[in-house]
Design an enzyme around this catalytic site. Structure first.
Site, PDB file in Angstrom:
ATOM      1  N   ARG A   1      -0.293  38.980   9.184  1.00  0.00           N
ATOM      2  CA  ARG A   1       0.128  39.378   7.844  1.00  0.00           C
ATOM      3  C   ARG A   1       1.131  38.350   7.333  1.00  0.00           C
ATOM      4  O   ARG A   1       2.023  37.915   8.077  1.00  0.00           O
ATOM      5  CB  ARG A   1       0.811  40.758   7.864  1.00  0.00           C
ATOM      6  CG  ARG A   1      -0.124  41.941   7.966  1.00  0.00           C
ATOM      7  CD  ARG A   1      -0.988  42.115   6.708  1.00  0.00           C
ATOM      8  NE  ARG A   1      -1.879  43.248   6.801  1.00  0.00           N
ATOM      9  CZ  ARG A   1      -3.132  43.223   7.278  1.00  0.00           C
ATOM     10  NH1 ARG A   1      -3.646  42.093   7.717  1.00  0.00           N
ATOM     11  NH2 ARG A   1      -3.868  44.313   7.304  1.00  0.00           N
TER      12      ARG A   1
ATOM     13  N   GLU B   1      -0.587  37.908  -1.471  1.00  0.00           N
ATOM     14  CA  GLU B   1      -2.003  37.584  -1.716  1.00  0.00           C
ATOM     15  C   GLU B   1      -2.487  38.225  -3.008  1.00  0.00           C
ATOM     16  O   GLU B   1      -2.123  39.364  -3.281  1.00  0.00           O
ATOM     17  CB  GLU B   1      -2.844  38.099  -0.539  1.00  0.00           C
ATOM     18  CG  GLU B   1      -2.506  37.370   0.744  1.00  0.00           C
ATOM     19  CD  GLU B   1      -3.169  37.981   1.967  1.00  0.00           C
ATOM     20  OE1 GLU B   1      -4.052  38.851   1.828  1.00  0.00           O
ATOM     21  OE2 GLU B   1      -2.801  37.573   3.078  1.00  0.00           O
TER      22      GLU B   1
ATOM     23  N   HIS C   1      -7.612  34.984   3.590  1.00  0.00           N
ATOM     24  CA  HIS C   1      -7.625  36.216   4.401  1.00  0.00           C
ATOM     25  C   HIS C   1      -9.051  36.532   4.883  1.00  0.00           C
ATOM     26  O   HIS C   1      -9.640  37.538   4.493  1.00  0.00           O
ATOM     27  CB  HIS C   1      -7.046  37.380   3.595  1.00  0.00           C
ATOM     28  CG  HIS C   1      -6.589  38.532   4.453  1.00  0.00           C
ATOM     29  ND1 HIS C   1      -5.496  39.289   4.155  1.00  0.00           N
ATOM     30  CD2 HIS C   1      -7.073  39.053   5.605  1.00  0.00           C
ATOM     31  CE1 HIS C   1      -5.336  40.227   5.075  1.00  0.00           C
ATOM     32  NE2 HIS C   1      -6.293  40.098   5.974  1.00  0.00           N
TER      33      HIS C   1
END
Ligand code: 8YV
Length: 312
Positions: A232, A261, A279
């Protein structure tokens, strides 16, 4: 009674289509007026499907008084308010296991990409620089390097296995030593960062791991060190990372995740010693399908037998 499930965001369709044959499935992200949809469904929804980008907040959980289960699409569930869910007697499940290999592969792919300058090399060929300038600057070997893994859970262990196959020596840091593992345990992250060439972030995000990798840790990693993050974004202090990369405090970074993000600091985009992905750790057809299937299996089992496969 037909169960009514609220999907917060999109996930692969086939398992959902099968679920739609038995349950009423509502798609909140497609609603013209999500607030109105929520108000309409308030007394009907018993299950929620959340995702990494469409979580389940305390507000949502409280807005659904008959909610019984949140089936989360992803292994990391930091955007599901588990505390509020527990207080309201709502079960939360996630999708561990099925995404371990692909996510570990991404950790290794980023390590290779940074050390062997794969993306730079691709640009070098496409842009014609090879012909104009001759050979590209040299990369670094994987064999003989040391990797420190932050978080030796399923994904951390799968990365360790792969890294060792490349001739990398692996150690790990986490809240406690795992006595059954052969790799060296570092109780202090700082000491591990000082000792390794590659710092691999593979832990869950929580208040405890927020900005765990900060300026001090990056300093300890040092000018030949590479940071890889497949966990993360918020585990790493991104502005400290930008400073460290721009100032040559560390050698490079491989990043699949970011603090905000899909916004990525433009400074990172200007650096050629950084390789980035949007991601994509679990982003293969096979794994995303398996994750969606597990989301649906948890819901079905819960409503049929009051059991779940993968509670958090
Ligand atoms: C996301 C992830 O779930 O599993 C996790 O924790 O971050 C990913 O697999 C995926 O990007 C879909 O939302």
């Amino acid at each position: 009674m037909v169960q009514e499930v609220l999907m917060m965001g999109p996930i692969p369709n086939a398992p959902i289509e099968a679920l739609e044959k038995e349950y009423k499935v509502h798609k909140l992200w497609q609603a013209a007026d999500p607030e109105a949809m929520l108000a309409d469904l308030r007394n009907n929804v018993t299950g929620v499907i959340s995702t990494a980008w469409f979580g389940a907040s305390a507000k949502l959980i409280r807005a659904l008084p008959h909610l019984e289960i949140i089936s989360h699409f992803g292994v990391g569930y930091d955007n599901v308010d588990v505390k509020t869910a527990k207080e309201q007697g709502v079960i939360v499940t996630n999708t561990p296991g099925v995404l371990t290999d692909d996510t570990a592969d991404m950790g290794i792919a980023l390590t290779l990409a940074v050390l062997r300058r794969i993306v730079e090399g691709d640009i070098y060929v496409r842009s014609g620089q090879w012909g104009r300038k001759g050979p590209m600057p040299l990369g670094r070997s994987l064999r003989g390097r040391k990797m420190g893994i932050v978080g030796m859970g399923r994904i951390g262990q799968a990365i360790a296995q792969r890294a060792q196959a490349f001739g990398i020596e692996v150690g790990y840091h986490g809240p406690r030593e795992k006595k059954d593992l052969p790799q060296r345990y570092y109780p202090q992250l700082h000491a591990m960062a000082e000792d390794v060439d590659i710092l691999m972030v593979a832990c869950l995000y929580s208040e405890q791991t927020h900005h765990l990798v900060n300026g001090k840790i990056l300093n300890a990693l040092g000018q030949h060190g590479v940071l890889v993050n497949i966990a993360r974004g918020r585990i790493v202090d991104e502005s400290a990372l930008v400073d460290a990369l721009e100032g040559g405090v560390i050698a490079g970074a491989g990043l699949d995740v970011f603090e905000r993000e899909p916004d990525v600091p433009s400074a990172l985009c200007r650096l050629d010693n950084v390789v980035m992905q949007p991601h994509q750790g679990s982003a293969t057809q096979e794994t995303r399908f398996a994750m969606a299937q597990l989301v649906v299996d948890n819901l079905r089992l819960y409503f049929e037998k009051a059991e779940v496969l993968t509670p958090v």
